[in-house]
Design an enzyme around this catalytic site. Structure first.
Site, PDB file in Angstrom:
ATOM      1  N   SER A 233       7.523 -33.643  64.882  1.00 46.26           N
ATOM      2  CA  SER A 233       7.290 -32.678  64.397  1.00 46.26           C
ATOM      3  C   SER A 233       5.572 -33.952  63.465  1.00 46.26           C
ATOM      4  O   SER A 233       5.023 -33.816  64.093  1.00 46.26           O
ATOM      5  CB  SER A 233       8.063 -33.010  62.767  1.00 46.26           C
ATOM      6  OG  SER A 233       8.378 -31.821  61.939  1.00 46.26           O
ATOM      7  N   GLU A 351      12.966 -23.437  67.079  1.00 44.42           N
ATOM      8  CA  GLU A 351      12.116 -23.629  65.763  1.00 44.42           C
ATOM      9  C   GLU A 351      12.801 -23.996  64.617  1.00 44.42           C
ATOM     10  O   GLU A 351      13.129 -24.811  63.867  1.00 44.42           O
ATOM     11  CB  GLU A 351      10.970 -24.385  66.357  1.00 44.42           C
ATOM     12  CG  GLU A 351      10.381 -25.318  67.443  1.00 44.42           C
ATOM     13  CD  GLU A 351       9.905 -26.652  67.808  1.00 44.42           C
ATOM     14  OE1 GLU A 351      11.346 -27.772  66.315  1.00 44.42           O
ATOM     15  OE2 GLU A 351      10.533 -27.528  68.529  1.00 44.42           O
ATOM     16  N   HIS A 463      15.069 -27.232  64.921  1.00 46.39           N
ATOM     17  CA  HIS A 463      13.632 -28.669  65.236  1.00 46.39           C
ATOM     18  C   HIS A 463      14.314 -29.697  64.593  1.00 46.39           C
ATOM     19  O   HIS A 463      15.658 -29.467  63.572  1.00 46.39           O
ATOM     20  CB  HIS A 463      12.748 -27.851  63.992  1.00 46.39           C
ATOM     21  CG  HIS A 463      12.089 -28.804  63.931  1.00 46.39           C
ATOM     22  ND1 HIS A 463      10.791 -28.694  64.101  1.00 46.39           N
ATOM     23  CD2 HIS A 463      11.672 -29.822  62.516  1.00 46.39           C
ATOM     24  CE1 HIS A 463       9.958 -29.711  63.904  1.00 46.39           C
ATOM     25  NE2 HIS A 463       9.963 -29.875  63.138  1.00 46.39           N
TER      26      HIS A 463
END
Length: 1095
Positions: A233, A351, A463
């Site tokens: 991320s 995600e 995610h």
């Protein structure tokens, strides 16, 4: 696991938070601690660590927590690059987690509970530049193992080393794992965009940590010539940025970017100063210059900074500082100016599948979304990445016809993932491949079972889900525990993923014995699907990538050409605009001529009909302002926190701007609102306003007109040589243009409302009185200005003309001679006269535009009896008017003599005793300086604004026409910080709400943030004004407090954060000034005359 943080509604701030995805790994630890942990000696000093064990391995891992890699960034080192760490004496305890960098600690606590993680959440501190080391090497062994340096995620505003444990990865892959921390949020990414605060402090901290690794990792058994950086991320974006930065060159040799890259466009801001100014405003900083803001931030307490960290209003981002990041990311990709190290780059297959929509979507979204809900959810999010005019094009690509509610739901999550993660990952892989560097791409295709139980069945790999496998969550048993179990197949997947990552760290290739071969990303765009079984694929999400990077840009390029509209006079090319909170696309057409340029022989002449043109006229640039002192506009723009273009001035200025939600050729017949700007008839322009928000929110066509000002707009000799009122005749010409042309813009010429403020309100009121305007409009709104203002309408024209002649050294003082002199002046001469005569121009009794005196027209009711809104603010002269005339320090109070001297100018030809009657009413004894100050501002407001407004309302009501009166009672909070606390709603404060200031983002922008209550007030005022525009002539509508007509009870609406009906607005003051005072003066004059006669 990963958390996306959202509020209950999808506000613009909420959308921005999507870009700051919180990365939180679900990793668990088990520590087997001995009181005599490993003792290691480094260049900086000795460390006492811990012994750790993991499931499935006999390897003992040594951990060293809280190792400093830079000086504490406190005091003068706040907002400064990290400095080399100093050594220490004795043995440093390395068994405790380091404090987290400044952030909202509660968020970490909430997240750990949400995803079932049990761990220590340290306190926060500015002193946070520490790292944790996990090594399978015993002290003093010269093992030279490969090193893996982890950069945590968290949207650059949260996260820490303590959220992870490298023990499993170190044990299973025989590598040294380093987990680093870096400054976050304001302290990590605050920037003014110049040398005062270049920014990127957190990224420089990462560089310092990598330099520490080069200098010290050998003491832990690591090989400084074999360093891999990896992150997820915001950590993945950090990895990608380190690859781009020349400062990091040679500090690492391989890179792994998981679900985050520098190719995400909104990651880097081009306007950091705007956020810095928001910080300054919110923190009551003394100045707004870059160095002043930096000084202010440097002096903030930790609690001040935490307050900002807890707020969702401030988004601190990466900047192109010319040092860490020398050029924009796109340019570096294109020129291949980056470290061409081997790269692993990838995404998960869903995600934005769960945490993001679960945090912001409406209840029941998991069962599907209807088309309208999907649009409402997706559109504000899209507007952070693309212009509003292509939103429908994107929605059609992903949602199709929108009839399938499940498809709408899935399209929503897919589109969000594509925009934030997927497209950026593919861009990075292509750029790296094209530079000749090895790239291995993946898509993670299996979620941890213990999380799948908590989600709907349609959610795939969300995610951050891969982190449980990258860090060996299956085998963890120490510092962090996971409430849940892994299957045997997931244990195998853990081993596989760690093997790929470990092989890559050692050799630059993820491949090794017993693993499915992972091909490099080449011309076939090969990638590895990683799940319970690995499989090779190609052209990952190729169709969507082609759409986003080829089809969509072509569409955007087409849209950039702007809308093309055909009118009776010729074609216009405008532009597409968007506003906050609405999906409506507004079309703007700027600088549209409505009369011939009033130059040469047309100076001091009525406006002449405009001529048509050939070809397509560019309508994307603001028109020149009519002749005036441009510096005054620059001053007011700064004073009111407004960012806009201030055009140059010119005699050729009879232009208007049109804002319409109607597409070209649409016969929409929308209501039309024509704005007449204020500025005391000597300044102002169309460019000072933006009609896009009002057009979008109220579905009306907004027209902003210009008219000649000052000398050229209102010069008069009081006879046929120069009758005057040129500026008012320009307004009439603009209204005629509207009647003849507005249908081409989707407007209805039979439903026109004129509205204006201050001198614009006076103009509106004068147009009501003029026979020349009959039938050109159908409703009127006069804000803080009416024709009953003697200050403007009582000026003697010939006196002004002689003043002009004196200043200009004209030959002769006869009317014809003065006119000839003015006609021969250069533009520079006119500007000089304008700046030297001040505000001495006003309407003239010309017998044409204005056939009689205003009072006489009121009395005879010879005016256009259209519905009228008329009102004032509750402190018209509370600040700006008085500040321009009162002596320094007036805010602290005024003595009686000062007030007496200032107020005398408003009572010309009036004896002192009569003025004293007024002062006695407003000031009392005159001994209280604060009361004197407040009485003075109230008296001015009553004389200039209140009494004329009530006179107009009464005259209009008595004629039988509908009147709605108001008093605005709430000032914009963005301005109150600049004023003393005693100031309420100052003159002009209403404009921010009428024009939708909180939602502006096009031609005018306001520096500062409105509150949610002010957003609602803005919507309310626009609704009242917009409702009034249709043919009903009433401001009332659904959801609004009922606004009664001004009748015998003199009802009015108090407009503020809450609306309330009142009556007899300041009736005592009005009665005193219009009845009691004149009667008292008459009595005293009669008494004086009687005594004089007796003598």
């Amino acid at each position: 696991m990963q958390l996306l943080t959202f509020g209950p509604q999808q506000t613009p701030t909420t959308m921005a938070l999507v870009l700051r995805i919180i990365f939180l790994a679900s990793v668990a630890y088990l520590t087997s601690t001995a009181h005599d942990g490993p003792l290691i000696h480094t260049k900086l000093g000795a460390l006492r660590g811990e012994y750790l064990r993991v499931r499935g391995k006999t390897t003992v891992v040594h951990s060293y927590l809280g190792v400093p890699f830079a000086k504490p960034p406190v005091g003068p080192l706040r907002l400064a690059p990290p400095q080399p760490v100093q050594g220490w004496e004795g043995v440093r305890d390395a068994t405790k987690q380091p404090p987290m960098c400044i952030q909202d600690r509660q968020m970490s606590l909430n997240v750990s509970e949400l995803v079932g993680m049990i761990m220590e959440i340290p306190e926060v501190s500015e002193d946070c530049l520490y790292l944790n080391v996990y090594t399978p090497v015993k002290p003093s062994e010269d093992a030279k193992l490969s090193v893996m340096v982890w950069i945590h995620g968290g949207g650059f505003y949260m996260g820490s080393a303590s959220f992870y444990d490298g023990s499993v990865l170190a044990a299973y892959q025989n590598v040294v794992v380093v987990l680093i921390q870096y400054r976050l949020g304001m302290l990590g990414f605050f920037s003014t965009g110049d040398d005062n605060a270049p920014g990127n402090w957190g990224l420089l901290d990462q560089v310092a940590a990598l330099q520490w690794v080069q200098e010290n990792i050998q003491s832990f058994g690591g090989d400084p010539s074999s360093v891999t950086i990896f992150g997820e991320s915001a950590g993945g974006a950090s990895v990608s940025l380190q690859v781009l930065s020349p400062l990091s060159s040679g500090l690492f040799h391989r890179a792994i970017a998981e679900s985050g890259t520098a190719a995400s466009d909104p990651l880097v801001t081009s306007e950091p100063l705007a956020v810095a100014m928001m910080v300054a405003n919110a923190s009551s900083c003394a100045g707004t210059k870059p160095h002043e803001i930096v000084d202010c931030v440097m002096q903030m307490s930790t609690e001040d900074i935490l307050k900002i960290a807890r707020s969702q209003e401030f988004i601190f981002m990466v900047t192109v500082d010319g040092h860490f990041l020398p050029k924009p990311v796109k340019d570096l990709f294109k020129s291949h100016e980056f470290s061409k190290v081997p790269l692993i780059n990838g995404i998960t297959n869903d995600e934005c599948g769960w945490l993001m929509p679960a945090s912001m979507a409406p209840p029941g979204w998991i069962d599907g979304m209807d088309l309208e809900t999907a649009k409402q959810m997706i559109t504000p999010f899209l507007l952070y990445f693309v212009d509003s005019d292509v939103v429908d094009f994107i929605l059609e690509e992903y949602l199709g016809n929108g009839e399938d509610m499940l498809k709408n739901r899935d399209a929503y999550t897919e589109l969000a993932a594509d925009i934030v993660f997927n497209m950026a990952a593919i861009k990075l892989s292509k750029a790296h491949r094209n530079s000749g560097a090895p790239v291995y791409m993946y898509e993670f295709q299996h979620p941890p079972r213990f999380l799948s139980y908590k989600r709907p069945s349609f959610v795939k790999v969300d995610h951050g889900d891969e982190l449980a496998f990258v860090f060996g969550g299956c085998f963890m048993k120490a510092h962090v525990k996971i409430n849940g179990s892994f299957t045997e197949e997931e244990d195998e997947l853990c081993t596989t993923v760690m093997s790929y990552w470990g092989n890559f760290a050692r050799t630059g290739s993820p491949n090794g014995p017993g693993l499915t071969h992972w091909p490099m990303y080449g011309a076939g765009e090969e990638y590895l699907g990683i799940g319970l079984k690995q499989q090779v694929g190609s052209h990952l999400r190729a169709n969507r990538f082609t759409f986003m990077t080829e089809t969509l840009p072509k569409k955007i390029q087409q849209q950039k050409q702007g809308p093309l509209i055909h009118t009776k006079l010729g074609a216009l090319r405008g532009e597409y605009l968007r506003v906050r909170g609405k999906t409506t696309v507004v079309h703007s057409y700027l600088g549209v001529p409505f009369a011939k340029p009033p130059v040469g022989p047309l100076r001091l002449a009525p406006p002449q009909p405009v001529q048509g043109w050939e070809g397509v006229r560019d309508a994307t640039k603001q028109p020149p302002m009519c002749l005036q002192d441009r510096q005054i506009s620059l001053f007011f723009a700064k004073e009111y926190n407004m960012v806009m273009e201030i055009p140059e001035v010119s005699e050729d200025c009879l232009y208007l701007n049109v804002y319409t939600p109607a597409k070209p050729a649409d016969d929409a017949k929308l209501p039309v609102m024509v704005w007449i700007h204020g500025g005391a008839l000597v300044m102002g322009s169309a460019s000072f306003y933006d009609g896009s928000v009002l057009a979008a929110y109220q579905n009306v066509v907004v027209v902003l007109i210009q008219y000649r000002l000052g000398l050229l707009g209102f010069f008069s000799t009081g006879d046929d040589n120069a009758p005057g009122n040129w500026g008012l005749l320009d307004q009439v010409a603009a209204l005629r243009w509207v009647q003849e042309n507005i249908q081409s813009f989707g407007g209805d010429p039979s439903s026109v409302t004129i509205f204006g403020e201050s001198a614009g309100g006076v103009s509106v009121s004068l147009q009501i009185l003029s026979p020349l305007s009959t039938g050109l409009f159908h409703r009127a709104i006069a804000e803080s200005g009416t024709a009953a203002m003697d200050l403007l309408t009582g000026i003697q024209p010939m006196g002004t003309a002689k003043t002009v002649a004196d200043i200009s050294n004209c030959i002769g003082t006869k009317p014809q001679q003065i006119v000839d002199c003015v006609m021969q002046m250069s533009t520079e001469d006119v500007l000089n006269v304008t700046m030297n005569t001040g505000w001495i121009y006003g309407p003239a009794l010309d017998g044409h535009f204005l056939p009689k005196k205003v009072g006489d027209i009121f009395e005879s009711q010879e005016f256009n009896k259209v519905p009228l809104i008329n009102g004032i603010n509750n402190d018209e002269c509370g600040w700006s008017v008085v500040s321009s005339m009162a002596p320094p320090g007036w805010e602290e109070g005024m003595d009686f003599e000062t007030v007496q001297k200032l107020i005398a100018a408003f009572f010309p030809n009036t004896e002192d005793w009569a003025i004293d009657l007024v002062l006695d009413k407003y000031l009392g004894s005159g001994e209280d300086r604060i009361k004197n100050r407040d009485g003075f501002t109230e008296l001015l407001a009553d004389l200039i604004f209140l009494i004329p407004a009530i006179k107009l309302s009464k005259a209009h009501r008595d004629s039988g026409a509908p009147v709605y009166m108001y008093e605005l009672q709430h000032p914009p909070s963005i301005l109150t910080d600049k004023r003393p606390s005693f100031v309420k709603v100052n003159h002009g404060d209403d404009i921010a709400f009428v024009f939708g200031g909180p939602f502006m983002k096009s031609h005018v922008k306001i520096n500062g943030t409105f509150t949610e209550e002010e957003d609602e007030l803005c919507r309310t005022m626009m609704s009242y004004w917009g409702n009034f525009s249709p043919k009903t002539g009433s401001p009332n509508g659904p959801g609004l407090t009922h606004w009664p007509m001004y009748g015998a009870g003199e009802e009015y609406l108090g407009i503020g954060l809450k609306q309330q009906v009142g009556s007899h607005l300041r009736a005592n003051r009005f009665t005193f000034m219009t009845e009691t005072l004149p009667k008292k003066i008459q009595e005293i004059q009669q008494q004086k005359q009687q005594r004089s006669d007796e003598l």
